[in-house]
Enzyme design. Structure first.
Site, PDB file in Angstrom:
ATOM      1  N   PHE A 106       0.948  -1.195  -0.208  1.00  0.00           N
ATOM      2  CA  PHE A 106       0.005  -0.172   0.022  1.00  0.00           C
ATOM      3  C   PHE A 106       0.841   1.312  -0.030  1.00  0.00           C
ATOM      4  O   PHE A 106       0.451   2.443  -0.481  1.00  0.00           O
ATOM      5  CB  PHE A 106      -0.956  -0.010   1.048  1.00  0.00           C
ATOM      6  CG  PHE A 106      -0.533   0.464   2.549  1.00  0.00           C
ATOM      7  CD1 PHE A 106      -0.089   1.564   2.959  1.00  0.00           C
ATOM      8  CD2 PHE A 106      -0.199  -0.803   3.524  1.00  0.00           C
ATOM      9  CE1 PHE A 106       0.324   1.914   4.307  1.00  0.00           C
ATOM     10  CE2 PHE A 106       0.330  -0.375   4.775  1.00  0.00           C
ATOM     11  CZ  PHE A 106       0.499   0.804   5.123  1.00  0.00           C
ATOM     12  N   LYS A 107       1.953   1.021   0.316  1.00  0.00           N
ATOM     13  CA  LYS A 107       3.060   2.474   0.513  1.00  0.00           C
ATOM     14  C   LYS A 107       3.460   2.550  -0.847  1.00  0.00           C
ATOM     15  O   LYS A 107       4.055   3.930  -1.232  1.00  0.00           O
ATOM     16  CB  LYS A 107       4.227   1.982   1.269  1.00  0.00           C
ATOM     17  CG  LYS A 107       3.856   1.545   2.624  1.00  0.00           C
ATOM     18  CD  LYS A 107       5.127   1.161   3.412  1.00  0.00           C
ATOM     19  CE  LYS A 107       5.001   0.891   4.965  1.00  0.00           C
ATOM     20  NZ  LYS A 107       4.236  -0.454   5.095  1.00  0.00           N
TER      21      LYS A 107
END
Ligand SMILES: *Cc1c(COP(=O)(O)O)cnc(C)c1O
Length: 450
Positions: A106-107
């Protein structure tokens, strides 16, 4: 938009300075002076919009004062070249799959968004924070990683003109899949393999930022999750989650559960809530590193050294973004600590589980629903199973693709999970890295030659 520091002792900054510097001069975190509400019509029609358009609306609301509209749209569309589906797992529980980005993390969203925003400011030709004295025009991003952050940042910044990235990682201490995600890229990405542990890498980066001679030689910046441009874009995910739930279940009471480590992800969701996103309440799921859980119970924040668990991306004993959450709900110290605690505990509840409980949850979920949880997402799923009330719909963040933790997942579930093509492609590249000792003099000498 102006940004102030949570420590209250640094000058006000504009967005450019907040992004380039990351941390304020007084070592506080930057906070925007205002968070504007999005108009009701936006929420009325949100279920008819796609992820990219929702995100552009949110980005304009937040960054619109500082970035030209067309450029911002370009940045958002380039960042979100993938989908963010909401998948039904069991009765009333849905997974928000945050792992469809380039490195399946998700980063990826924050890393890419920050890279493109930095590039935008470089092209504008201004030079925030006195970096103008540096002889070389290139901006150099230093990032220490124990795995995931390095791959997301390296891939987010790959090929972005005017920026060079140095990823420092501990030799032999990151998984082979993670290592090849930042050592095989080449181009403007240099992997530095440090003969030491993660803390040594972080110490080298910190010393570099404080070294006057080095900062005169080259423009240095960081790309960790306290950066406004890295954490805030994660709010896009939560608006999309609401839209996709509204599409399927209009008028439902949505509860959002976020497996948390450094609390950047849940912090972006809380900023979304401040922008008017109709989420009823939040659950922060923790592993044995439970300082936030304890804070909710007692009102006292007592950071501890981190403990190693099954969900290593959540092994944080002193979450950086805690200061941001306190500042948000105290309205920059206008509320007393007691009132602030009351406001936070009213909106967010906590949960904490052991490795054994999480392994059991993964097995149970797999046998009952067929859904493969990764160890991090499993905390979210379990917290919803135990914490959801009558009439609520729960959405948890599935923060990683289970194949990223293949060994653990295979072991726990007794399966042989397939590695997605995107991950395999990284593994076929040629590893290139610069060997380094943990001695700052060596690292500095290396950078001075660049
Ligand atoms: C980074 C990460 C987390 C924790 O997110 P925070 O923003 O630090 O709270 C959880 N799961 C995975 C897989 C991560 O990579």
């Amino acid at each position: 938009m102006n940004y102030y520091s949570t420590n209250g002792k640094a000058p006000i900054a504009d967005l450019e300075k907040a992004v380039v510097k990351g941390l304020a001069e007084d070592r506080g975190l930057y906070m925007p002076e205002n968070i504007y509400k999005l108009p009701q019509v936006f929420f009325n029609d949100i279920d008819k919009m796609k992820f990219q358009d929702i995100a552009y609306n949110v980005a304009s609301n937040f960054f619109g004062d500082d970035v030209d509209g067309d450029a911002l749209q370009d940045i958002v569309y380039d960042t979100l070249s993938f989908d963010c589906p909401v998948v039904k797992v069991s009765d009333n529980i849905y997974a928000l799959e945050l792992f469809h980005g380039p490195t399946l993390a998700f980063k990826d969203v924050g890393a890419r968004f920050m890279a493109r925003l930095l590039q935008y400011f470089l092209r504008q030709g201004s030079s925030a924070c006195g970096c103008a004295t540096a002889t070389n025009g290139t901006v150099n991003v230093l990032v220490a990683t124990s795995g995931d952050t390095g791959s997301a940042v390296a891939n987010g910044f790959l090929g972005v003109e005017g920026i060079h990235v140095y990823v420092l990682y501990p030799k032999g201490k990151v998984s082979p899949i993670q290592e090849c995600q930042f050592t095989t890229l080449g181009n403007n990405i240099t992997a530095v393999e440090v003969d030491g542990v993660f803390d040594d890498c972080q110490a080298l980066v910190k010393s570099a930022f404080m070294d006057e001679e080095l900062n005169k030689h080259m423009r240095l910046t960081s790309a960790n999750s306290i950066n406004v441009a890295r954490f805030l874009p994660q709010a896009f995910y939560y608006f999309n989650a609401y839209a996709r739930i509204k599409e399927q279940l209009p008028n439902s009471q949505m509860v959002m559960c976020v497996p948390s480590g450094n609390f950047g992800n849940i912090c972006s969701a809380l900023f979304g809530h401040e922008m008017g996103l109709p989420i009823k309440r939040f659950i922060a799921a923790n592993n044995a590193n439970d300082v936030f859980f304890q804070y909710l119970k007692t009102g006292r924040y007592e950071p501890k050294p981190s403990i190693q668990t099954l969900a290593n991306a959540m092994d944080v004993g002193d979450p950086s973004n805690f200061a941001r959450i306190i500042n948000l709900y105290s309205q920059n110290n206008q509320f007393t600590p007691e009132a602030t605690h009351y406001r936070i505990a009213n909106l967010i509840s906590g949960a904490t589980y052991s490795d054994e409980q999480i392994a059991e949850t993964m097995r149970k979920c797999y046998s009952e629903t067929g859904y493969i949880l990764d160890p991090h997402g499993a905390y979210g799923y379990r917290a919803l199973q135990e914490g959801l009330r009558e009439g609520e719909v729960g959405v948890f963040c599935e923060t990683a693709h289970p194949a990223k933790f293949k060994e653990k997942v295979d072991n726990i579930l007794g399966i042989d999970i397939e590695i997605p093509a995107r991950l395999r492609a990284f593994m076929e590249g040629k590893k290139q890295s610069v060997p380094m000792t943990k001695d700052f003099a060596d690292f500095k000498a290396y950078l001075m030659q660049q």
